[in-house]
Design a protein around this motif. Structure first.
Motif, PDB file in Angstrom:
ATOM      1  N   THR A  59     -20.636  16.419  -9.827  1.00 28.58           N
ATOM      2  CA  THR A  59     -19.909  15.234  -9.375  1.00 28.58           C
ATOM      3  C   THR A  59     -20.894  14.084  -9.238  1.00 28.58           C
ATOM      4  O   THR A  59     -21.920  14.209  -8.574  1.00 28.58           O
ATOM      5  N   LYS A  61     -21.511  10.543  -7.859  1.00 26.71           N
ATOM      6  CA  LYS A  61     -20.976   9.587  -6.877  1.00 26.71           C
ATOM      7  C   LYS A  61     -21.585   8.211  -7.105  1.00 26.71           C
ATOM      8  O   LYS A  61     -22.716   8.088  -7.564  1.00 26.71           O
ATOM      9  N   ASN A  62     -20.833   7.215  -6.799  1.00 29.11           N
ATOM     10  CA  ASN A  62     -21.372   5.857  -6.868  1.00 29.11           C
ATOM     11  C   ASN A  62     -20.721   5.032  -5.770  1.00 29.11           C
ATOM     12  O   ASN A  62     -19.906   5.555  -4.993  1.00 29.11           O
ATOM     13  N   GLY A  65     -16.828   5.191  -6.009  1.00 30.76           N
ATOM     14  CA  GLY A  65     -16.063   6.430  -6.055  1.00 30.76           C
ATOM     15  C   GLY A  65     -16.841   7.553  -6.708  1.00 30.76           C
ATOM     16  O   GLY A  65     -18.050   7.651  -6.548  1.00 30.76           O
ATOM     17  N   TYR A  66     -16.143   8.364  -7.461  1.00 36.25           N
ATOM     18  CA  TYR A  66     -16.803   9.519  -8.050  1.00 36.25           C
ATOM     19  C   TYR A  66     -16.189   9.867  -9.403  1.00 36.25           C
ATOM     20  O   TYR A  66     -15.069   9.457  -9.727  1.00 36.25           O
ATOM     21  N   LYS A  68     -15.906  13.587 -11.455  1.00 37.13           N
ATOM     22  CA  LYS A  68     -16.219  15.006 -11.505  1.00 37.13           C
ATOM     23  C   LYS A  68     -16.245  15.417 -12.973  1.00 37.13           C
ATOM     24  O   LYS A  68     -15.231  15.320 -13.677  1.00 37.13           O
ATOM     25  N   HIS A 106     -16.692   2.562 -13.128  1.00 38.49           N
ATOM     26  CA  HIS A 106     -17.841   3.182 -12.458  1.00 38.49           C
ATOM     27  C   HIS A 106     -19.136   2.998 -13.253  1.00 38.49           C
ATOM     28  O   HIS A 106     -20.156   3.594 -12.924  1.00 38.49           O
TER      29      HIS A 106
END
Ligand code: ZN
Length: 123
Positions: A59, A61-62, A65-66, A68, A106
């Motif tokens: 996963t 993350k940033n 959000g994320y 997966k 993202h």
């Protein structure tokens, strides 16, 4: 040089082409595929083996959000993400180099590369 019969010439050319094609296919077939995950144009993760025994996940993350990410059987895909457009999830499974999964919200990009080019890129 005396000219060889035309049909023989073409037979040789044809055989040669088939041999080259076979070699290229065999070389490309390799197990040697890896995936690279970029965020903000920086490599944040490299997955060296796209052929795990069972599906593996990570996963990313940033700030927003994320994502997966899962991989198995030479393919990699975004299993879940909380981005607005879900383009990355809807992209499906990526299995060949030259294409990429992009999650624009993202700033995430996933690409597959052959390990030959990967050696060049790293060193
Ligand atoms: Zn996305």
């Amino acid at each position: 040089m005396k000219s060889i019969p035309k049909s023989l010439f073409w037979a040789i050319v044809f055989a040669f082409v088939i041999i080259i094609c076979t070699i290229v296919i065999l070389l490309n077939k390799g197990d040697a595929k890896s995936a690279v995950i970029y965020q903000d144009n920086k490599i944040i993760k490299r997955i060296d083996n796209l052929y795990p025994d069972k599906t593996e996940h990570t996963t990313i993350k940033n700030d927003d959000g994320y994502n997966k990410i899962a991989w198995y059987d030479g393919k990699i895909w975004v299993e879940k993400a909380d981005c607005k457009n879900q383009t990355c999830v809807n992209f499906g499974k990526l299995s060949s180099s030259g294409l990429s999964i992009i999650c624009a919200p993202h700033k995430l990009t996933i690409v597959i590369e052959d390990s030959d080019s990967h050696a060049d890129a790293v060193t």
